[in-house]
Design a protein around this motif. Structure first.
Motif, PDB file in Angstrom:
ATOM      1  N   ALA A   5      -1.393  11.530 -41.855  1.00 24.54           N
ATOM      2  CA  ALA A   5      -0.258  11.081 -41.047  1.00 24.54           C
ATOM      3  C   ALA A   5       0.698  12.233 -40.759  1.00 24.54           C
ATOM      4  CB  ALA A   5       0.479   9.946 -41.761  1.00 24.54           C
ATOM      5  N   MET A   6       0.915  13.091 -41.747  1.00 25.52           N
ATOM      6  CA  MET A   6       1.790  14.244 -41.534  1.00 25.52           C
ATOM      7  C   MET A   6       1.204  15.192 -40.487  1.00 25.52           C
ATOM      8  SD  MET A   6       4.470  16.045 -42.081  1.00 25.52           S
ATOM      9  CE  MET A   6       5.238  15.326 -43.535  1.00 25.52           C
ATOM     10  N   VAL A   7      -0.103  15.469 -40.589  1.00 18.48           N
ATOM     11  CA  VAL A   7      -0.732  16.394 -39.650  1.00 18.48           C
ATOM     12  C   VAL A   7      -0.724  15.815 -38.239  1.00 18.48           C
ATOM     13  CG1 VAL A   7      -2.844  17.659 -39.091  1.00 18.48           C
ATOM     14  CG2 VAL A   7      -2.139  17.422 -41.473  1.00 18.48           C
ATOM     15  N   VAL A   8      -0.983  14.521 -38.119  1.00 19.77           N
ATOM     16  CA  VAL A   8      -0.956  13.872 -36.801  1.00 19.77           C
ATOM     17  C   VAL A   8       0.418  14.021 -36.169  1.00 19.77           C
ATOM     18  CG1 VAL A   8      -1.044  11.639 -35.621  1.00 19.77           C
ATOM     19  CG2 VAL A   8      -2.829  12.252 -37.253  1.00 19.77           C
ATOM     20  N   ASN A   9       1.477  13.856 -36.957  1.00 19.70           N
ATOM     21  CA  ASN A   9       2.816  14.004 -36.410  1.00 19.70           C
ATOM     22  C   ASN A   9       3.106  15.455 -36.030  1.00 19.70           C
ATOM     23  OD1 ASN A   9       5.686  12.841 -36.023  1.00 19.70           O
ATOM     24  ND2 ASN A   9       6.018  14.638 -37.305  1.00 19.70           N
ATOM     25  N   LEU A  10       2.644  16.397 -36.847  1.00 16.64           N
ATOM     26  CA  LEU A  10       2.924  17.804 -36.569  1.00 16.64           C
ATOM     27  C   LEU A  10       2.249  18.282 -35.288  1.00 16.64           C
ATOM     28  CD1 LEU A  10       2.642  19.343 -40.159  1.00 16.64           C
ATOM     29  CD2 LEU A  10       4.721  19.120 -38.786  1.00 16.64           C
ATOM     30  N   ILE A  11       1.045  17.792 -35.005  1.00 15.95           N
ATOM     31  CA  ILE A  11       0.363  18.258 -33.799  1.00 15.95           C
ATOM     32  C   ILE A  11       0.877  17.564 -32.544  1.00 15.95           C
ATOM     33  CG2 ILE A  11      -1.716  18.848 -35.071  1.00 15.95           C
ATOM     34  CD1 ILE A  11      -3.074  16.420 -33.880  1.00 15.95           C
ATOM     35  N   SER A  12       1.587  16.453 -32.695  1.00 18.18           N
ATOM     36  CA  SER A  12       2.121  15.723 -31.540  1.00 18.18           C
ATOM     37  C   SER A  12       2.955  16.656 -30.666  1.00 18.18           C
ATOM     38  CB  SER A  12       2.991  14.557 -32.034  1.00 18.18           C
ATOM     39  OG  SER A  12       3.585  13.880 -30.964  1.00 18.18           O
ATOM     40  N   PRO A  13       2.777  16.590 -29.333  1.00 15.47           N
ATOM     41  CA  PRO A  13       2.112  15.558 -28.546  1.00 15.47           C
ATOM     42  C   PRO A  13       0.606  15.742 -28.358  1.00 15.47           C
ATOM     43  CG  PRO A  13       3.212  17.097 -27.098  1.00 15.47           C
ATOM     44  CD  PRO A  13       3.539  17.531 -28.492  1.00 15.47           C
ATOM     45  N   HIS A  14      -0.013  16.753 -28.975  1.00 16.29           N
ATOM     46  CA  HIS A  14      -1.473  16.853 -28.944  1.00 16.29           C
ATOM     47  C   HIS A  14      -2.053  15.680 -29.733  1.00 16.29           C
ATOM     48  CE1 HIS A  14      -1.813  21.048 -27.321  1.00 16.29           C
ATOM     49  NE2 HIS A  14      -0.546  21.029 -27.674  1.00 16.29           N
ATOM     50  N   ASN A  15      -3.136  15.111 -29.244  1.00 16.63           N
ATOM     51  CA  ASN A  15      -3.566  13.852 -29.868  1.00 16.63           C
ATOM     52  C   ASN A  15      -5.066  13.599 -29.773  1.00 16.63           C
ATOM     53  OD1 ASN A  15      -3.673  13.470 -27.119  1.00 16.63           O
ATOM     54  ND2 ASN A  15      -2.655  11.485 -27.119  1.00 16.63           N
ATOM     55  N   THR A  16      -5.886  14.660 -29.816  1.00 15.00           N
ATOM     56  CA  THR A  16      -7.330  14.445 -29.783  1.00 15.00           C
ATOM     57  C   THR A  16      -7.935  14.728 -31.154  1.00 15.00           C
ATOM     58  OG1 THR A  16      -7.965  16.712 -29.189  1.00 15.00           O
ATOM     59  CG2 THR A  16      -7.359  15.218 -27.383  1.00 15.00           C
ATOM     60  N   GLU A  17      -9.167  14.268 -31.344  1.00 13.73           N
ATOM     61  CA  GLU A  17      -9.868  14.514 -32.601  1.00 13.73           C
ATOM     62  C   GLU A  17     -10.095  16.014 -32.822  1.00 13.73           C
ATOM     63  OE1 GLU A  17     -10.731  12.600 -35.063  1.00 13.73           O
ATOM     64  OE2 GLU A  17     -10.062  10.692 -34.213  1.00 13.73           O
ATOM     65  N   MET A  18     -10.312  16.768 -31.755  1.00 13.28           N
ATOM     66  CA  MET A  18     -10.481  18.214 -31.911  1.00 13.28           C
ATOM     67  C   MET A  18      -9.180  18.865 -32.379  1.00 13.28           C
ATOM     68  SD  MET A  18     -11.734  21.134 -29.199  1.00 13.28           S
ATOM     69  CE  MET A  18     -13.404  20.468 -29.149  1.00 13.28           C
ATOM     70  N   ASP A  19      -8.054  18.446 -31.787  1.00 17.84           N
ATOM     71  CA  ASP A  19      -6.762  18.949 -32.254  1.00 17.84           C
ATOM     72  C   ASP A  19      -6.592  18.698 -33.751  1.00 17.84           C
ATOM     73  OD1 ASP A  19      -5.594  19.894 -29.796  1.00 17.84           O
ATOM     74  OD2 ASP A  19      -5.301  17.807 -29.204  1.00 17.84           O
ATOM     75  N   LEU A  20      -6.949  17.506 -34.173  1.00 19.37           N
ATOM     76  CA  LEU A  20      -6.766  17.127 -35.575  1.00 19.37           C
ATOM     77  C   LEU A  20      -7.677  17.934 -36.490  1.00 19.37           C
ATOM     78  CD1 LEU A  20      -5.376  15.274 -37.604  1.00 19.37           C
ATOM     79  CD2 LEU A  20      -7.138  13.553 -37.164  1.00 19.37           C
ATOM     80  N   SER A  21      -8.934  18.127 -36.097  1.00 15.74           N
ATOM     81  CA  SER A  21      -9.869  18.849 -36.957  1.00 15.74           C
ATOM     82  C   SER A  21      -9.457  20.310 -37.106  1.00 15.74           C
ATOM     83  CB  SER A  21     -11.294  18.737 -36.415  1.00 15.74           C
ATOM     84  OG  SER A  21     -11.411  19.320 -35.134  1.00 15.74           O
ATOM     85  N   ILE A  22      -8.980  20.935 -36.020  1.00 11.71           N
ATOM     86  CA  ILE A  22      -8.497  22.311 -36.112  1.00 11.71           C
ATOM     87  C   ILE A  22      -7.229  22.366 -36.957  1.00 11.71           C
ATOM     88  CG2 ILE A  22      -7.526  24.221 -34.774  1.00 11.71           C
ATOM     89  CD1 ILE A  22      -9.395  23.376 -32.476  1.00 11.71           C
TER      90      ILE A  22
END
Length: 585
Positions: A393-410
């Motif tokens: 949840a923290m990582v998802v918020n930090l990458i926002s507004p990026h929001n794809t599975e590739m963004d998350l995995s990197i």
């Protein structure tokens, strides 16, 4: 490096929420400062402006409080950057203060509004180095904001938070949606003059860096044929790249202050995000030539427990067990040998067979062999799946507004690597010990693939469209670095109070890379007759591979390119078919 937040309202002052303030403080743990000011327009309109800055002190020898404020004029600056140079020379001292002083001079009341805008833009365009900023010019009722032309620092904005007309921040507030990234395509300007405002929201204008942010120079012969001269490791481009990289590294790794709380047993100021691949290992090798001999260098290598790959290994083991067992027994292997190899992915040694862990240890050994007088510390960061999910949840918020599975995995790989907590060893034979790097400066190899044609798609582009197709692909990659990578990466890495620095993205190096002929950086289309034997090097990033070879890193020079999410095994962690372009759910 800093965390910045600015809110503009027509009702009252609005500070960042407690959650957002915590995120900003993680970026800048050394200081939190606040400022408030009002802009009153002659017809009675009033804007309430709140500014917040947090500081990670890495420049100038002393902590400089932010936001920067000029009491007589009321002008203020929130600065998140590293100005390595301001034309015509290098920056000596605290860069933020120097930038603020120049902006104050450029926004003086002695200048007309039009002349002041031109002067402010001239200052900002003269800066070499990564930055994001918000500058309030009270004299002319203007606000400037933006990012450097490569987008190496994060800046987001939001216009959905009534009664806040507009809000800027280094990272998104978890309590609110609607955050968007400020594009790295120019300097933006807000006018608070009532005749230019719409329903209380300041009017925005934009001053472009250029139509193409980093335009590639095209050479006539590149459009006429698909062959090029053969590049050798003794040719001028290889030596020129070495000089440029050294000049880029110097301000980024020299004179870094001693981290707070650093024990006398260690003397480490800089760590490398280290996969063992070409890009990061060349930087580590050159850092050895520049840093004092008593400085240690930490090499942070991350590997993940990935349920999907474990499940695949288990299925493979079950389906092939008998066939493989019979074949290997016929070759003389024992049952214990066979089962030990099959169980690697299903045991504690799982992390050690991650691709980046294997290349990391190999490159670590080569660095020790080539540079035996340096203390190199290999930090093995092993991340169980359960821990990955605990931080999701923290990582998802930090990458926002990026929001794809590739963004998350990197982002997972960068997030846990930047935390710098793992098992450390200073040789292949020493027992590893628990360790957290004290380094507050992290060196990243990002940018080399984009500049020197290192991705598989570059080879594909050349095969399909020759040099014009290859150049189009490289130009596209370089110009979207800020949009696709760098803002996201800054938010993730900075969460741990560390600053990422990108030597390949130094302005002088980028300028050379985009202007030189393609054969000076890649080996696509090269032809050679009766040449002496040389290293077996693939065409992608050939100039960098030849540099690694010349520096004695010969196994690194021939290492194949591998994306971080596959090397660290953060890609497709869930069982099932999920594309990298799929949105995070």
């Amino acid at each position: 490096m800093c965390g910045i937040h600015v809110s503009i309202s027509t009702k009252a002052f609005h500070a960042p929420s407690d959650e957002l303030k915590d995120l900003l403080s993680n970026r800048g743990p050394d200081h939190l400062g606040k400022a408030q000011t009002k802009i009153r327009i002659l017809d009675g309109a009033t804007y309430w402006i709140s500014l917040t800055s947090t500081v990670l002190a890495l420049r100038g020898g002393q902590l400089m409080a932010q936001p920067f404020q000029d009491v007589p004029s009321g002008s203020s600056l929130c600065w998140n950057g590293e100005a390595w140079a301001i034309a015509p020379g290098p920056v000596i001292g605290n860069d933020g203060q120097i930038v603020f002083d120049l902006l104050l001079k450029a926004s003086s009341l002695e200048l007309s509004a039009a002349d002041s805008v031109a002067a402010v833009l001239k200052v900002l365009r003269s800066i070499s180095g990564p930055f994001a900023f918000v500058f309030l010019d009270q004299n002319h009722h203007l606000m400037y904001f933006g990012r450097d032309r490569l987008g190496r620092r994060s800046l987001l904005f939001n216009t959905d938070g009534f009664p806040i007309s507009m809000e800027f921040s280094s990272c998104a507030d978890p309590a609110s949606g609607g955050w968007m990234e400020v594009e790295a395509d120019g300097i933006y300007q807000l006018s608070f003059c009532h005749e230019n405002s719409v329903f209380g929201q300041p009017n925005a204008d934009q001053h472009f860096f250029s139509k193409s942010i980093i335009p590639l120079r095209r050479h006539d012969w590149e459009d006429q044929n698909n062959t090029s001269p053969f590049l050798h490791n003794y040719d001028a481009p290889v030596q020129h790249l070495r000089r440029l990289l050294c000049e880029s590294l110097k301000p980024r790794i020299l004179n870094v202050p001693r981290p707070p709380g650093l024990s006398e047993a260690h003397n480490v100021r800089v760590a490398v995000l280290f996969s063992g691949g070409l890009d990061c290992t060349v930087l580590a090798r050159l850092a050895h030539e520049l840093l004092p001999s008593n400085h240690e260098i930490d090499l942070i290598n991350v590997a993940f427990e990935n349920p999907r790959s474990i499940n695949a290994a288990r299925k493979t083991k079950t389906s092939k067990k008998k066939t493989d067992h019979d074949a290997q027994c016929n070759s003389g292997a024992t049952t214990e040998d066979i089962e030990g190899e099959e169980n690697d992915l299903l045991s504690d040694s799982y992390y050690e067979v991650c691709p980046d862990r294997k290349t990391g240890r190999k490159a670590f050994q080569e660095l020790q062999s080539v540079c035996p007088t340096r203390v190199w510390r290999f930090i093995a960061v092993d991340v169980p799946y359960k821990e990955t999910m605990a931080h999701r949840a923290m990582v998802v918020n930090l990458i926002s507004p990026h929001n794809t599975e590739m963004d998350l995995s990197i982002a997972f790989a960068l997030y846990f690597a930047a935390r710098g907590v793992g098992l450390a060893s200073s040789s292949l034979y020493a027992d590893p010990v628990p360790y957290e790097t004290p380094a507050r400066v992290l060196i990243s190899g990002l940018g080399a693939d984009e500049l020197f044609g290192g991705y598989t798609r570059h080879s594909t582009a050349f095969n399909r469209g020759g040099f014009p197709g290859l150049l189009d692909e490289i130009e596209l990659d370089v110009n979207r670095l800020g949009k696709r990578n760098l803002g996201r990466d800054d938010r993730v890495i900075s969460h741990w109070g560390r600053e990422a620095r990108f030597p390949y993205l130094d302005e002088a190096l980028v300028k050379w890379a985009v202007e030189c002929p393609i054969w000076e950086k890649c080996g696509f289309g090269a032809t050679v007759l009766n040449e002496p034997e040389g290293p077996d090097i693939e065409p992608g990033k050939k100039v960098l591979r030849l540099l690694a070879y010349a520096l004695g890193m010969r196994s690194v020079a021939i290492e194949k390119k591998r994306a971080i999410q596959f090397g660290a095994r953060t890609a497709k962690m869930e069982v099932g078919r999920i594309k990298g372009t799929a949105l995070i759910t």
